[in-house]
Write a protein that holds these residues in place. Structure first.
Motif, PDB file in Angstrom:
ATOM      1  N   GLY A  47       0.800  -1.223   0.000  1.00 18.00           N
ATOM      2  CA  GLY A  47       0.000   0.000   0.000  1.00 18.00           C
ATOM      3  C   GLY A  47       0.833   1.273   0.000  1.00 18.00           C
ATOM      4  N   ASP A  48       1.940   1.281   0.733  1.00 17.83           N
ATOM      5  CA  ASP A  48       2.798   2.463   0.747  1.00 17.83           C
ATOM      6  C   ASP A  48       3.429   2.687  -0.628  1.00 17.83           C
ATOM      7  N   HIS A  49       3.804   1.612  -1.272  1.00 17.84           N
ATOM      8  CA  HIS A  49       4.362   1.678  -2.633  1.00 17.84           C
ATOM      9  C   HIS A  49       3.355   2.345  -3.571  1.00 17.84           C
ATOM     10  N   GLY A  50       2.117   1.891  -3.499  1.00 16.24           N
ATOM     11  CA  GLY A  50       1.061   2.477  -4.331  1.00 16.24           C
ATOM     12  C   GLY A  50       0.827   3.941  -4.019  1.00 16.24           C
ATOM     13  N   ARG A  51       0.910   4.296  -2.748  1.00 17.29           N
ATOM     14  CA  ARG A  51       0.711   5.697  -2.348  1.00 17.29           C
ATOM     15  C   ARG A  51       1.820   6.573  -2.888  1.00 17.29           C
ATOM     16  N   ILE A  52       3.054   6.059  -2.923  1.00 14.97           N
ATOM     17  CA  ILE A  52       4.172   6.828  -3.480  1.00 14.97           C
ATOM     18  C   ILE A  52       3.940   7.095  -4.964  1.00 14.97           C
ATOM     19  N   ILE A  53       3.501   6.095  -5.698  1.00 15.01           N
ATOM     20  CA  ILE A  53       3.239   6.276  -7.130  1.00 15.01           C
ATOM     21  C   ILE A  53       2.098   7.276  -7.329  1.00 15.01           C
ATOM     22  N   ALA A  54       1.042   7.197  -6.509  1.00 16.95           N
ATOM     23  CA  ALA A  54      -0.066   8.158  -6.613  1.00 16.95           C
ATOM     24  C   ALA A  54       0.421   9.578  -6.328  1.00 16.95           C
ATOM     25  N   TRP A  55       1.254   9.734  -5.298  1.00 20.28           N
ATOM     26  CA  TRP A  55       1.819  11.047  -4.935  1.00 20.28           C
ATOM     27  C   TRP A  55       2.637  11.611  -6.086  1.00 20.28           C
ATOM     28  N   THR A  57       2.507  10.755  -9.270  1.00 17.32           N
ATOM     29  CA  THR A  57       1.616  11.007 -10.416  1.00 17.32           C
ATOM     30  C   THR A  57       0.972  12.380 -10.282  1.00 17.32           C
ATOM     31  N   GLN A  58       0.480  12.678  -9.097  1.00 14.74           N
ATOM     32  CA  GLN A  58      -0.163  13.972  -8.853  1.00 14.74           C
ATOM     33  C   GLN A  58       0.812  15.121  -9.096  1.00 14.74           C
ATOM     34  N   ILE A  59       2.035  14.997  -8.615  1.00 13.90           N
ATOM     35  CA  ILE A  59       3.051  16.037  -8.822  1.00 13.90           C
ATOM     36  C   ILE A  59       3.307  16.228 -10.317  1.00 13.90           C
ATOM     37  N   CYS A  60       3.467  15.120 -11.036  1.00 10.19           N
ATOM     38  CA  CYS A  60       3.788  15.205 -12.466  1.00 10.19           C
ATOM     39  C   CYS A  60       2.677  15.852 -13.273  1.00 10.19           C
ATOM     40  N   ILE A  61       1.434  15.452 -13.036  1.00  7.03           N
ATOM     41  CA  ILE A  61       0.356  16.009 -13.864  1.00  7.03           C
ATOM     42  C   ILE A  61       0.038  17.453 -13.493  1.00  7.03           C
ATOM     43  N   GLN A  62       0.295  17.834 -12.237  1.00  8.03           N
ATOM     44  CA  GLN A  62       0.096  19.234 -11.847  1.00  8.03           C
ATOM     45  C   GLN A  62       1.204  20.129 -12.391  1.00  8.03           C
ATOM     46  N   SER A  63       2.389  19.556 -12.550  1.00  5.37           N
ATOM     47  CA  SER A  63       3.542  20.345 -12.996  1.00  5.37           C
ATOM     48  C   SER A  63       3.664  20.429 -14.504  1.00  5.37           C
ATOM     49  N   GLN A  65       1.401  19.706 -17.850  1.00  6.31           N
ATOM     50  CA  GLN A  65       0.170  19.347 -18.535  1.00  6.31           C
ATOM     51  C   GLN A  65       0.483  18.477 -19.756  1.00  6.31           C
ATOM     52  N   GLY A  66      -0.335  17.473 -19.974  1.00  7.67           N
ATOM     53  CA  GLY A  66      -0.164  16.599 -21.126  1.00  7.67           C
ATOM     54  C   GLY A  66       0.706  15.382 -20.866  1.00  7.67           C
ATOM     55  N   LEU A  67       1.302  15.309 -19.664  1.00  8.86           N
ATOM     56  CA  LEU A  67       2.101  14.141 -19.304  1.00  8.86           C
ATOM     57  C   LEU A  67       1.327  13.268 -18.332  1.00  8.86           C
ATOM     58  N   TRP A  68       1.691  11.983 -18.301  1.00 11.12           N
ATOM     59  CA  TRP A  68       1.078  11.065 -17.355  1.00 11.12           C
ATOM     60  C   TRP A  68       2.142  10.094 -16.867  1.00 11.12           C
ATOM     61  N   LEU A  69       2.045   9.711 -15.602  1.00  8.79           N
ATOM     62  CA  LEU A  69       2.928   8.696 -15.050  1.00  8.79           C
ATOM     63  C   LEU A  69       2.184   7.363 -15.136  1.00  8.79           C
ATOM     64  N   PHE A  70       2.535   6.571 -16.132  1.00 10.13           N
ATOM     65  CA  PHE A  70       1.869   5.296 -16.384  1.00 10.13           C
ATOM     66  C   PHE A  70       2.430   4.235 -15.442  1.00 10.13           C
ATOM     67  N   ALA A 176      15.664  18.182  -7.860  1.00 14.75           N
ATOM     68  CA  ALA A 176      15.253  18.586  -9.205  1.00 14.75           C
ATOM     69  C   ALA A 176      15.300  17.378 -10.128  1.00 14.75           C
ATOM     70  N   LEU A 177      14.210  17.160 -10.842  1.00 19.31           N
ATOM     71  CA  LEU A 177      14.190  16.168 -11.911  1.00 19.31           C
ATOM     72  C   LEU A 177      14.547  16.943 -13.174  1.00 19.31           C
ATOM     73  N   PRO A 178      15.746  16.712 -13.724  1.00 20.99           N
ATOM     74  CA  PRO A 178      16.249  17.559 -14.813  1.00 20.99           C
ATOM     75  C   PRO A 178      15.442  17.429 -16.101  1.00 20.99           C
ATOM     76  N   ASP A 179      15.707  18.335 -17.024  1.00 20.67           N
ATOM     77  CA  ASP A 179      15.065  18.285 -18.336  1.00 20.67           C
ATOM     78  C   ASP A 179      15.376  16.949 -18.994  1.00 20.67           C
ATOM     79  N   PRO A 180      14.434  16.405 -19.702  1.00 23.27           N
ATOM     80  CA  PRO A 180      13.196  17.007 -20.182  1.00 23.27           C
ATOM     81  C   PRO A 180      12.028  16.949 -19.211  1.00 23.27           C
ATOM     82  N   VAL A 181      12.255  16.451 -17.984  1.00 23.48           N
ATOM     83  CA  VAL A 181      11.167  16.395 -17.007  1.00 23.48           C
ATOM     84  C   VAL A 181      10.932  17.786 -16.443  1.00 23.48           C
ATOM     85  N   GLY A 182      11.968  18.403 -15.885  1.00 23.46           N
ATOM     86  CA  GLY A 182      11.875  19.790 -15.424  1.00 23.46           C
ATOM     87  C   GLY A 182      10.911  20.019 -14.281  1.00 23.46           C
ATOM     88  N   ILE A 183      10.977  19.175 -13.262  1.00 24.32           N
ATOM     89  CA  ILE A 183      10.082  19.295 -12.105  1.00 24.32           C
ATOM     90  C   ILE A 183      10.923  19.287 -10.832  1.00 24.32           C
TER      91      ILE A 183
END
Length: 195
Positions: A47-55, A57-63, A65-70, A176-183
């Protein structure tokens, strides 16, 4: 793998994909990979593993637009050995995997994510073999969330064999997640999801 004259032959990528399809049909909890020429089994996430991926994912899509963490998208990796990995997350534009099967090309993947699960193979698989395989596949960023050491490792600048830059920070710091991620990611919440 087949047996010829009493000897086992090498597992091919096609053999692996058939084996993986069968394993999924018979045991949904089994997650197979074929990395560095070896068949591997990943631990079923908790469950903690899943929560980390959800967390994340939320950061990536908020930062971005147009990207998704599959989560759990199968990828064909490694140019030399022809491997198959199922990272915990693959960050890519939303339509990257449309029309592809269970094992997709890494074209368009900006980052892969692994979260350690505490199994016996974590050290070799997540810390050694996968960084090499992802770098060989020219995936720009490999993010390892290591719950065993309470650190985040950001691998970047693949040179076709390895990542030239690895930044390690303890949980609780920004990274920092470097470019091309840039988050920019504040890792403080990860302290709540270690085992």
């Amino acid at each position: 793998m087949s047996v010829v004259d009493g000897r086992a032959s090498v597992l091919t990528q096609d053999d692996f994909e058939e084996l993986a399809r069968h394993a999924i049909r018979t045991n949904e909890a089994l997650r197979l990979e074929f990395v560095n020429g070896k068949l591997g089994v990943k631990a079923v996430p908790d469950g903690d593993h899943g929560r980390i991926i959800a967390w994340l994912t939320q950061i990536c899509i908020q930062s971005r637009q147009g990207l998704w963490l599959f989560p759990d998208q199968g990828l064909r990796i490694e140019t030399y050995r022809k491997g198959n990995a199922r990272p915990d997350g693959a960050l890519a534009p939303i339509d990257t995997f449309v029309g592809q099967g269970e094992w997709a090309s890494t074209d368009g993947v900006l980052m892969v994510v692994e979260v350690t699960s505490g199994d016996a193979d974590t050290d070799g698989r997540d810390r050694v073999e996968k960084p090499r395989a992802y770098a060989e596949s020219d995936i720009p960023v490999y993010l390892l969330i290591d719950r065993d050491t309470c650190e985040v490792k950001v691998h970047s600048q693949p040179d076709g064999e390895r990542y030239e830059v690895v930044v390690t920070v303890p949980f609780g710091k920004c990274v920092a997640l470097p470019d091309p991620v840039g988050i920019e990611v504040d890792t403080e919440p990860l302290k709540d999801w270690v085992h």
